[in-house]
Enzyme design. Structure first.
Site, mmCIF file in Angstrom:
data_model
loop_
_atom_site.group_PDB
_atom_site.id
_atom_site.type_symbol
_atom_site.label_atom_id
_atom_site.label_comp_id
_atom_site.label_asym_id
_atom_site.label_seq_id
_atom_site.Cartn_x
_atom_site.Cartn_y
_atom_site.Cartn_z
ATOM 1 N N ASN A 1 0.821 -1.217 0.000
ATOM 2 C CA ASN A 1 0.000 0.000 0.000
ATOM 3 C C ASN A 1 0.847 1.256 0.000
ATOM 4 O OD1 ASN A 1 -0.398 1.847 2.608
ATOM 5 N ND2 ASN A 1 0.254 -0.186 3.285
ATOM 6 N N CYS B 1 6.559 5.701 8.047
ATOM 7 C CA CYS B 1 5.866 5.486 6.784
ATOM 8 C C CYS B 1 6.934 5.425 5.685
ATOM 9 C CB CYS B 1 4.885 6.628 6.522
ATOM 10 S SG CYS B 1 4.177 6.514 4.875
HETATM 11 C C1 DHB Z 1 0.810 5.047 5.024
HETATM 12 C C2 DHB Z 1 1.430 3.830 4.894
HETATM 13 C C3 DHB Z 1 2.228 3.368 5.945
HETATM 14 O O1 DHB Z 1 2.862 2.169 5.914
HETATM 15 C C4 DHB Z 1 2.369 4.147 7.066
HETATM 16 O O2 DHB Z 1 3.143 3.760 8.064
HETATM 17 C C5 DHB Z 1 1.708 5.325 7.167
HETATM 18 C C6 DHB Z 1 0.929 5.768 6.150
HETATM 19 C C7 DHB Z 1 -0.026 5.595 3.960
HETATM 20 O O3 DHB Z 1 0.302 5.416 2.788
HETATM 21 O O4 DHB Z 1 -0.996 6.323 4.272
#
Ligand code: DHB
Length: 304
Positions: free
Chosen positions: A70, A129
């Site tokens: 994602n 992230c």
């Molecule tokens: C998102 C994805 C992540 O793995 C994370 O830690 C925080 C945000 C994201 O794409 O919103």
């Protein structure tokens, strides 16, 4: 009878060691309530920042072998909009942890103050992230910047501060130690692993953002190793996260050093009943092995 599953993380009392991981079903009070009703011992919200963010264009999530990839781009309504949602869950008494992000220590501190004012029982700092510039893993890879942020947040709030780490570093133990020295009350290991996939007929990366974060069973052994390393490096509690789908996975993380486990991707494949099935399975294991409380499992694999 004493609850064998009752445990504690940084002073928060959990009826069982399962927690909702940040990022899944964590946007609204109602969805969080459904996770609480399904039996989670604590819940963590989707990461919130100071201002609303729309996130990236689609596709933002793709299924891959043994997991999900994602790159949502931190879409969120801004921390202040979460006030109404909090009202939905406060009465449950189940610890509610607000995941927060920011672009500077001052911003982190502002978001943290707002989150605590609206009733957060604890904060989880998302410094990991894997793809949002300046607000994610760039912080979690830099012990000095991480130290500054944790110190600033700790100065401003009197609730437990949990730091969620990225596995995309050479030495996660060192980063965990820096967070602890700066005042972190617990460490979550791990966030998603930076990854990508490419569609071979068109030759294009599948995610609109090209890179994303890999979660699910594909990353479990990486996460177990990280929990093992972090447990050896710090005295504060460790929360395991990454590919937990069954009670066996949860027990494995606890033996590595996790006091509790966060479940995210498994909800997409198994539904919310995964919380009670994991908790029940841990309980049966404890009983079968003669343990009086789940805390006795934590870190046992370190003895070998
Ligand atoms: C998102 C994805 C992540 O793995 C994370 O830690 C925080 C945000 C994201 O794409 O919103």
């Amino acid at each position: 009878m004493e609850n064998r599953l009752a445990t504690e993380i940084a002073g928060l009392k959990l009826a069982n060691p399962t927690m909702l991981a940040s990022g899944i079903l964590g946007y609204t009070g109602l969805s969080l309530k459904s996770i609480i009703e399904a039996g989670a011992g604590a819940v963590v919200t989707k990461s919130m920042g100071l201002e609303p963010r729309t996130g990236y264009p689609n596709p933002t999530v793709v299924q891959t072998d043994c997991g999900l990839l994602n790159a949502m781009g931190l879409p969120n309504p801004g921390i202040s909009h979460f006030k109404e949602e909090m009202k939905e869950i406060k009465s449950t008494g189940v610890p509610t942890i607000l995941s927060i992000y920011g672009y500077s220590s001052e911003e982190f501190a502002k978001v943290a103050e707002t989150a605590v004012k609206m009733g957060a029982d604890a904060l989880e700092l998302n410094v990991s992230c894997p793809h949002v510039k300046k607000a994610g893993a760039e912080i979690g890879c830099d012990p000095l910047l991480l130290t500054e942020i944790v110190k600033e947040v700790k100065k401003k709030v009197d609730k437990p501060v949990i730091v969620k780490l990225t596995p995309n570093v050479a030495n996660i133990g060192e980063i965990a130690k820096a967070a602890e020295k700066a005042g972190a009350d617990a460490i979550t290991a791990i966030n998603t692993v930076k990854a990508m996939n490419i569609e071979i007929e068109t030759g294009r990366p599948l995610l609109a953002n090209k890179f994303g974060g890999l979660s699910g069973p594909a990353i479990k052994p990486i996460a177990v190793r990280c929990v093992y390393d972090v447990y050896r490096s710090v005295d504060v509690s460790v929360i395991g996260c990454g590919g937990i789908t069954s009670w066996q996975d949860a027990v494995e993380f606890m033996l590595a050093g996790a006091s509790a486990v966060q479940i995210g991707t498994a909800i997409a494949f198994k539904g919310v009943s995964v919380f009670s099935s994991v908790a029940k399975g841990i309980d049966a294991y404890l009983q079968r092995k003669g343990f009086k409380n789940v805390k006795e499992l934590v870190g046992l694999a370190q003895n070998y």
